[in-house]
Design a protein around this motif. Structure first.
Motif, PDB file in Angstrom:
ATOM      1  N   THR A 172       5.267  -0.116 -18.358  1.00 23.95           N
ATOM      2  CA  THR A 172       4.248  -1.132 -18.626  1.00 23.95           C
ATOM      3  C   THR A 172       4.546  -2.420 -17.871  1.00 23.95           C
ATOM      4  OG1 THR A 172       3.915  -0.197 -20.848  1.00 23.95           O
ATOM      5  CG2 THR A 172       3.065  -2.417 -20.435  1.00 23.95           C
ATOM      6  N   VAL A 173       5.797  -2.872 -17.942  1.00 25.31           N
ATOM      7  CA  VAL A 173       6.194  -4.088 -17.226  1.00 25.31           C
ATOM      8  C   VAL A 173       6.006  -3.914 -15.728  1.00 25.31           C
ATOM      9  CG1 VAL A 173       8.170  -5.558 -16.652  1.00 25.31           C
ATOM     10  CG2 VAL A 173       7.807  -4.837 -19.018  1.00 25.31           C
ATOM     11  N   SER A 174       6.347  -2.733 -15.215  1.00 23.06           N
ATOM     12  CA  SER A 174       6.205  -2.469 -13.787  1.00 23.06           C
ATOM     13  C   SER A 174       4.744  -2.519 -13.350  1.00 23.06           C
ATOM     14  CB  SER A 174       6.804  -1.100 -13.450  1.00 23.06           C
ATOM     15  OG  SER A 174       6.575  -0.764 -12.098  1.00 23.06           O
ATOM     16  N   GLY A 175       3.853  -1.881 -14.112  1.00 26.90           N
ATOM     17  CA  GLY A 175       2.440  -1.853 -13.743  1.00 26.90           C
ATOM     18  C   GLY A 175       1.829  -3.238 -13.713  1.00 26.90           C
ATOM     19  N   ILE A 176       2.076  -4.016 -14.769  1.00 28.31           N
ATOM     20  CA  ILE A 176       1.535  -5.374 -14.829  1.00 28.31           C
ATOM     21  C   ILE A 176       2.150  -6.243 -13.739  1.00 28.31           C
ATOM     22  CG2 ILE A 176       1.370  -7.458 -16.238  1.00 28.31           C
ATOM     23  CD1 ILE A 176       1.334  -5.630 -18.709  1.00 28.31           C
ATOM     24  N   GLY A 177       3.463  -6.130 -13.561  1.00 26.63           N
ATOM     25  CA  GLY A 177       4.158  -6.948 -12.571  1.00 26.63           C
ATOM     26  C   GLY A 177       3.702  -6.664 -11.158  1.00 26.63           C
ATOM     27  N   CYS A 178       3.510  -5.377 -10.810  1.00 21.93           N
ATOM     28  CA  CYS A 178       3.050  -5.021  -9.463  1.00 21.93           C
ATOM     29  C   CYS A 178       1.650  -5.566  -9.196  1.00 21.93           C
ATOM     30  CB  CYS A 178       3.070  -3.507  -9.281  1.00 21.93           C
ATOM     31  SG  CYS A 178       4.724  -2.796  -9.111  1.00 21.93           S
ATOM     32  N   ALA A 179       0.791  -5.509 -10.209  1.00 25.99           N
ATOM     33  CA  ALA A 179      -0.580  -5.983 -10.030  1.00 25.99           C
ATOM     34  C   ALA A 179      -0.640  -7.492  -9.807  1.00 25.99           C
ATOM     35  CB  ALA A 179      -1.426  -5.610 -11.245  1.00 25.99           C
ATOM     36  N   LEU A 180       0.334  -8.228 -10.338  1.00 22.72           N
ATOM     37  CA  LEU A 180       0.286  -9.692 -10.286  1.00 22.72           C
ATOM     38  C   LEU A 180       1.355 -10.309  -9.390  1.00 22.72           C
ATOM     39  CD1 LEU A 180      -0.308 -10.385 -14.109  1.00 22.72           C
ATOM     40  CD2 LEU A 180      -2.027 -10.186 -12.285  1.00 22.72           C
ATOM     41  N   SER A 181       2.161  -9.509  -8.700  1.00 23.22           N
ATOM     42  CA  SER A 181       3.272 -10.045  -7.898  1.00 23.22           C
ATOM     43  C   SER A 181       2.778 -11.015  -6.822  1.00 23.22           C
ATOM     44  CB  SER A 181       4.036  -8.902  -7.223  1.00 23.22           C
ATOM     45  OG  SER A 181       4.705  -8.113  -8.170  1.00 23.22           O
ATOM     46  N   PRO A 182       3.337 -12.223  -6.761  1.00 25.98           N
ATOM     47  CA  PRO A 182       2.898 -13.196  -5.757  1.00 25.98           C
ATOM     48  C   PRO A 182       3.533 -12.991  -4.383  1.00 25.98           C
ATOM     49  CG  PRO A 182       4.557 -14.183  -7.166  1.00 25.98           C
ATOM     50  CD  PRO A 182       4.295 -12.803  -7.718  1.00 25.98           C
ATOM     51  N   ASP A 183       4.645 -12.242  -4.336  1.00 26.08           N
ATOM     52  CA  ASP A 183       5.313 -12.052  -3.048  1.00 26.08           C
ATOM     53  C   ASP A 183       5.970 -10.677  -3.002  1.00 26.08           C
ATOM     54  OD1 ASP A 183       7.946 -12.269  -4.326  1.00 26.08           O
ATOM     55  OD2 ASP A 183       7.557 -14.429  -4.408  1.00 26.08           O
ATOM     56  N   PHE A 184       6.485 -10.316  -1.824  1.00 31.02           N
ATOM     57  CA  PHE A 184       7.048  -8.994  -1.615  1.00 31.02           C
ATOM     58  C   PHE A 184       8.321  -8.775  -2.429  1.00 31.02           C
ATOM     59  CE2 PHE A 184       9.729  -6.064   0.979  1.00 31.02           C
ATOM     60  CZ  PHE A 184       8.967  -4.916   0.783  1.00 31.02           C
ATOM     61  N   THR A 185       9.133  -9.796  -2.566  1.00 30.31           N
ATOM     62  CA  THR A 185      10.379  -9.656  -3.317  1.00 30.31           C
ATOM     63  C   THR A 185      10.114  -9.276  -4.760  1.00 30.31           C
ATOM     64  OG1 THR A 185      11.506 -11.273  -1.902  1.00 30.31           O
ATOM     65  CG2 THR A 185      12.469 -10.851  -4.070  1.00 30.31           C
ATOM     66  N   GLN A 186       9.176  -9.963  -5.411  1.00 34.34           N
ATOM     67  CA  GLN A 186       8.858  -9.626  -6.791  1.00 34.34           C
ATOM     68  C   GLN A 186       8.213  -8.250  -6.898  1.00 34.34           C
ATOM     69  OE1 GLN A 186       7.151 -12.502  -9.449  1.00 34.34           O
ATOM     70  NE2 GLN A 186       7.854 -14.238  -8.233  1.00 34.34           N
ATOM     71  N   LEU A 187       7.410  -7.882  -5.903  1.00 29.94           N
ATOM     72  CA  LEU A 187       6.798  -6.559  -5.898  1.00 29.94           C
ATOM     73  C   LEU A 187       7.876  -5.474  -5.896  1.00 29.94           C
ATOM     74  CD1 LEU A 187       4.309  -4.718  -5.689  1.00 29.94           C
ATOM     75  CD2 LEU A 187       4.390  -5.032  -3.205  1.00 29.94           C
ATOM     76  N   VAL A 188       8.888  -5.655  -5.061  1.00 31.93           N
ATOM     77  CA  VAL A 188       9.997  -4.693  -5.004  1.00 31.93           C
ATOM     78  C   VAL A 188      10.740  -4.643  -6.342  1.00 31.93           C
ATOM     79  CG1 VAL A 188      12.275  -4.298  -3.986  1.00 31.93           C
ATOM     80  CG2 VAL A 188      10.316  -4.757  -2.508  1.00 31.93           C
ATOM     81  N   ILE A 189      10.962  -5.798  -6.945  1.00 34.27           N
ATOM     82  CA  ILE A 189      11.661  -5.847  -8.234  1.00 34.27           C
ATOM     83  C   ILE A 189      10.905  -5.034  -9.279  1.00 34.27           C
ATOM     84  CG2 ILE A 189      12.306  -7.347 -10.156  1.00 34.27           C
ATOM     85  CD1 ILE A 189      12.975  -9.505  -8.056  1.00 34.27           C
ATOM     86  N   TYR A 190       9.589  -5.218  -9.346  1.00 32.70           N
ATOM     87  CA  TYR A 190       8.797  -4.483 -10.334  1.00 32.70           C
ATOM     88  C   TYR A 190       8.716  -2.993 -10.001  1.00 32.70           C
ATOM     89  CZ  TYR A 190       7.440  -8.821 -12.610  1.00 32.70           C
ATOM     90  OH  TYR A 190       7.469 -10.015 -13.302  1.00 32.70           O
ATOM     91  N   ARG A 191       8.744  -2.640  -8.709  1.00 28.16           N
ATOM     92  CA  ARG A 191       8.795  -1.224  -8.339  1.00 28.16           C
ATOM     93  C   ARG A 191      10.120  -0.601  -8.779  1.00 28.16           C
ATOM     94  NH1 ARG A 191       5.667   2.389  -7.851  1.00 28.16           N
ATOM     95  NH2 ARG A 191       6.798   3.451  -6.197  1.00 28.16           N
ATOM     96  N   ILE A 192      11.198  -1.346  -8.651  1.00 25.85           N
ATOM     97  CA  ILE A 192      12.504  -0.847  -9.099  1.00 25.85           C
ATOM     98  C   ILE A 192      12.504  -0.652 -10.615  1.00 25.85           C
ATOM     99  CG2 ILE A 192      14.950  -1.439  -9.352  1.00 25.85           C
ATOM    100  CD1 ILE A 192      14.798  -2.794  -6.604  1.00 25.85           C
ATOM    101  N   ILE A 193      11.885  -1.600 -11.347  1.00 25.42           N
ATOM    102  CA  ILE A 193      11.785  -1.463 -12.804  1.00 25.42           C
ATOM    103  C   ILE A 193      11.023  -0.182 -13.159  1.00 25.42           C
ATOM    104  CG2 ILE A 193      10.716  -2.457 -14.875  1.00 25.42           C
ATOM    105  CD1 ILE A 193      11.364  -5.231 -13.697  1.00 25.42           C
ATOM    106  N   GLY A 194       9.932   0.083 -12.451  1.00 26.67           N
ATOM    107  CA  GLY A 194       9.198   1.327 -12.674  1.00 26.67           C
ATOM    108  C   GLY A 194      10.052   2.542 -12.342  1.00 26.67           C
ATOM    109  N   GLY A 195      10.861   2.423 -11.295  1.00 27.01           N
ATOM    110  CA  GLY A 195      11.758   3.521 -10.930  1.00 27.01           C
ATOM    111  C   GLY A 195      12.773   3.809 -12.025  1.00 27.01           C
ATOM    112  N   VAL A 196      13.279   2.758 -12.672  1.00 25.22           N
ATOM    113  CA  VAL A 196      14.192   2.962 -13.797  1.00 25.22           C
ATOM    114  C   VAL A 196      13.491   3.763 -14.899  1.00 25.22           C
ATOM    115  CG1 VAL A 196      15.518   1.819 -15.621  1.00 25.22           C
ATOM    116  CG2 VAL A 196      15.525   0.877 -13.301  1.00 25.22           C
ATOM    117  N   GLY A 197      12.226   3.417 -15.151  1.00 28.82           N
ATOM    118  CA  GLY A 197      11.454   4.175 -16.138  1.00 28.82           C
ATOM    119  C   GLY A 197      11.337   5.642 -15.761  1.00 28.82           C
TER     120      GLY A 197
END
Length: 464
Positions: A88-113
């Motif tokens: 859930t955090v990954s999906g919301i975070g990816c949709a709202l990420s302001p930059d590439f670094t945060q996008l990668v962070i949220y993708r990693i969180i989804g990967g942990v899931g």
């Protein structure tokens, strides 16, 4: 006992746990439709593109590494709940990420899931299922993964089509679904993630885990509802308790007990070899391979959807027959078909152009390969890993095998472009065919047929 089993209840528990597989498949496959948009928006070079695709796999490796520890300490149900939060955090975070670094962070969180759910969902299903249905029910998880794959392909396609004409009054929705539609593709994962989070509250903890935590009363309640018999529930608890009393107190020490060590090593080998037989290379790089073979980009997208459909429908077939045909027989027939299909693909790349063979045959060979793969190793691997190990160390042992699987997935994802370029497509697929041989030999010589056996009977086999 057959007439007493509460079939509907067991199926409900298994379906809820299998929703984690849909999230696994969606999160893995959705990336294919977002690379172009993300690269253009953030000006990514080739290495950054590779990191964008591969960062979730790094998260998955981390998730697998802790999944067994979490599930053994906090329970299977709570660990699934944790994975739902990550998605859930990954999906919301990816949709709202302001930059590439945060996008990668949220993708990693989804990967942990992904890593967590890939261990705990099939484990939970195997521990609530009755022996004669366990293969079918655990295969629901693999079916859910294929549904997630196909769902991601379709969502990407629908958002792309909708963006051509859609206009939203909300600036945020216009940004997510039209001007930067990759956000909508990645963010759509939020809906099934929230569903998974909610329905987990309607299922109980694994009764086998409860017994090992001396919560016999709670375990008896769950088992009595499954078997509709207090006597059978008590007998199941006694069997789990008897098996647990024979086990070494330290889970880590138990991994090195002679029979268990062999089971863990076999799990690692088949998990890694399964990746080097080409399945993820085909699922991840299929469209690129099709385009290199002369298909247009539109035809490549359609071919990808066909691959996803065959993958899903064949998994339904595997789900129906796995407890009738048996795990090992499915592997023998399926892997033999994979070898034949891979050799045909290699021959096409080697001599297809010279012989004037239509690219339609390449698609047919690919679909045949996916059919054979989905009906055998894809359906069997999670079943075997979920039932091979003693209850006390099942989470830890599955994490080790799952970690090996994800490392193999990461390696094949990184190496496939290099192999296609340096070994040529023909050489790459011949290599995949060759890797099928040790896999089938290990299944033949080292793995017992587990169909119809209880988890405690399988445990006794390894501890002989």
């Amino acid at each position: 006992m057959k007439s007493q089993t509460n079939t509907g209840y067991v199926a409900f528990l298994s379906v809820v746990a299998a929703i984690g597989g849909i999230l696994f498949g969606y999160d893995t496959a959705v990336i294919s439709g977002t690379v172009t948009g993300v690269s253009a928006q953030f000006g990514l070079d080739a290495m950054q593109q590779g990191w964008f695709v591969g960062c979730a796999l790094v998260g998955s490796i981390g998730g697998v590494a802790v999944a067994g520890i979490l599930s053994d300490r906090f329970g299977r149900r709570m660990t699934m709940l944790i994975s739902a939060v990550f998605f859930t955090v990954s999906g919301i975070g990816c949709a709202l990420s302001p930059d590439f670094t945060q996008l990668v962070i949220y993708r990693i969180i989804g990967g942990v899931g992904i890593g967590v759910v890939s261990i705990v969902s099939p484990m939970y299903i195997s521990e609530v299922a009755v022996a004669r249905w366990r293969g079918t029910l655990v295969s629901l998880y693999q079916l859910a993964i294929t549904i997630g794959f196909l769902g991601a392909y379709l969502v990407n396609f629908l958002i792309l089509r909708s963006a051509e004409t859609a206009v939203y009054s909300s600036a945020l929705m216009q940004k997510i679904l039209v001007t930067e539609m990759w956000r909508g593709m990645l963010g759509s994962e939020t809906l099934p993630a929230l569903l998974f989070f909610i329905v987990i509250f309607f299922i109980p903890e694994s009764p086998r885990w409860l017994v090992l935590r001396n919560c016999d009363a709670r375990a008896h309640t769950v088992l009595e509802r499954i078997y509709r018999s207090s006597e059978v529930a008590s007998a199941e608890i006694a069997a789990v308790r008897a098996a647990g009393s024979q086990q070494i107190k330290s889970e880590w020490r138990m991994l090195f007990a002679p029979g268990i060590r062999k089971a863990v090593l076999i799990g690692v080998f088949i998990a890694v070899l399964g990746q080097f037989m080409g399945v993820n290379a085909v699922l991840y790089y299929g469209p690129t391979i099709f385009e290199n073979a002369g298909l247009s980009s539109g035809d490549s997208l359609f071919s990808q959807i066909l691959v996803g459909m065959v993958n899903m429908l064949t998994t339904v077939l595997a789900l129906v027959i796995i407890d009738r045909v048996g795990r090992k027989s499915l592997v023998y027939w399926g892997v033999s078909g994979m070898i034949l299909s891979l050799v045909c693909i290699g021959l096409y790349f080697l001599w297809g152009a010279a012989w004037g063979v239509s690219s339609t045959f390449l698609l047919i060979f690919f679909l045949a390969y996916i059919f054979c793969c989905a009906v055998s190793i894809c359906a069997v691997i999670w079943v075997l890993l979920s039932e091979m190990y003693p209850t006390r160390i099942r989470g830890l042992a599955m994490s080790i095998a799952g970690l090996a699987l994800w490392i193999g997935t990461y390696l094949i994802g990184q190496l496939t472009p290099w192999m296609l370029e340096n070994l040529t497509p023909a050489g790459t697929f011949f290599l995949f065919a060759a890797m099928c041989v040790p896999y089938i030999l290990i299944i033949w010589k080292a793995v017992p047929e587990t169909t119809g056996r209880s988890l405690e009977e399988i445990e006794k086999y390894w501890q002989k």
